[in-house]
Scaffold this active site. Sequence first.
Site, mmCIF file in Angstrom:
data_model
loop_
_atom_site.group_PDB
_atom_site.id
_atom_site.type_symbol
_atom_site.label_atom_id
_atom_site.label_comp_id
_atom_site.label_asym_id
_atom_site.label_seq_id
_atom_site.Cartn_x
_atom_site.Cartn_y
_atom_site.Cartn_z
ATOM 1 N N HIS A 69 2.969 8.160 -3.531
ATOM 2 C CA HIS A 69 1.749 8.844 -3.961
ATOM 3 C C HIS A 69 2.011 9.941 -4.978
ATOM 4 O O HIS A 69 1.181 10.195 -5.858
ATOM 5 C CB HIS A 69 1.007 9.379 -2.736
ATOM 6 C CG HIS A 69 0.480 8.293 -1.865
ATOM 7 N ND1 HIS A 69 0.481 8.349 -0.487
ATOM 8 C CD2 HIS A 69 -0.045 7.073 -2.177
ATOM 9 C CE1 HIS A 69 -0.039 7.242 -0.005
ATOM 10 N NE2 HIS A 69 -0.354 6.446 -1.011
ATOM 11 N N SER B 180 -3.586 5.827 -1.608
ATOM 12 C CA SER B 180 -3.677 5.665 -3.058
ATOM 13 C C SER B 180 -5.108 5.514 -3.567
ATOM 14 O O SER B 180 -5.444 6.092 -4.615
ATOM 15 C CB SER B 180 -2.806 4.499 -3.521
ATOM 16 O OG SER B 180 -3.077 3.315 -2.813
ATOM 17 N N ASP C 81 -7.888 -11.330 -1.663
ATOM 18 C CA ASP C 81 -6.445 -11.275 -1.589
ATOM 19 C C ASP C 81 -5.899 -10.542 -2.810
ATOM 20 O O ASP C 81 -6.283 -10.826 -3.952
ATOM 21 C CB ASP C 81 -5.873 -12.685 -1.531
ATOM 22 C CG ASP C 81 -4.367 -12.706 -1.584
ATOM 23 O OD1 ASP C 81 -3.733 -12.405 -0.569
ATOM 24 O OD2 ASP C 81 -3.826 -13.000 -2.681
ATOM 25 N N GLY C 82 -4.994 -9.589 -2.573
ATOM 26 C CA GLY C 82 -4.508 -8.757 -3.659
ATOM 27 C C GLY C 82 -3.773 -9.530 -4.733
ATOM 28 O O GLY C 82 -3.926 -9.254 -5.929
ATOM 29 N N ASP D 71 1.035 -2.938 -3.748
ATOM 30 C CA ASP D 71 1.663 -2.309 -2.592
ATOM 31 C C ASP D 71 1.516 -3.219 -1.377
ATOM 32 O O ASP D 71 0.766 -2.929 -0.447
ATOM 33 C CB ASP D 71 0.987 -0.946 -2.355
ATOM 34 C CG ASP D 71 1.590 -0.189 -1.186
ATOM 35 O OD1 ASP D 71 2.706 -0.530 -0.768
ATOM 36 O OD2 ASP D 71 0.923 0.731 -0.678
#
Length: 283
Positions: free
Chosen positions: A18, A103, A146-147, A168
Amino acid sequence: MNYRHSYHAGNFADVMKHALVTALIENLCRKPSPFSVLDTHAGIGLYDLSGPQAQSTGEWREGIGRLLQLPEQAPDMAAVQNWLDIVRTVIREHEGQIFYPGSPDLVARLLRPGDSLTCCELHPEDQLSLKRLFRRNRGVSVHARDGYEAITALLPPKDARRGLVLIDPPFERKDEFSRLANAIMTARRRFATGIVAAWYPIKHRAPVRAFFNTLKDAGQRNLLSVELTIRPPLDPTRLNGSGMLIANPPFQFDETARNILTPLCKHIGMGETEAVIDWVVPQ
């Protein structure tokens, strides 16, 4: 490994990640043109460190807990001061309860009018938490997607030529490093003018070396690795460190990262904490 955010929020790996994300967004803010951020594995955005999941591990006490014990304007923390100020602001907003911004919340607090943040999260309860958090923020959208799939579907962004792709993943699958390498290459291909920042765990060196070699063998360039280990990465059963691979980093971001990690090494861990900032492949 299973890296569900809520169990590990505020630990040493979160602290490093971060602080670096904040510095990347601050760099994007230096130019007046708008930018877009895609957070592929967003989590819930805001974490109650007094909750049962965070308390079950207690990892935050050796991460953000250590830093919150320092004076608010500690001279050696200047490079991470803006990020720490945000964390302390969140705590004040919750009347002293230790809530920790993930984040999405960090990025949202740094956006300017015209900038945008897109968050992707598949877990139904986490999606609802994100939507509640950003229900009044028009600059933030939340996708039940879905990322990895989002990198193909949502890039390049429609509203900006600059930006950040933050990847991430939870590292729940044995092939996660391979998937991550492919995601980085796809993101760069679809958003050539953007920065790509990918988090990865360090248990032992072999998987990380293979990850780097995959990218090098594919002809990828301009790759900077930023790593923080709290103990030598020799035990493959433990999370010994974490890294951030940054593709197309801002100018002189290696020096920025070094200034960030130097004080973190001093205040986090049990005396074995080390930082390594290195070009996997130069520009």
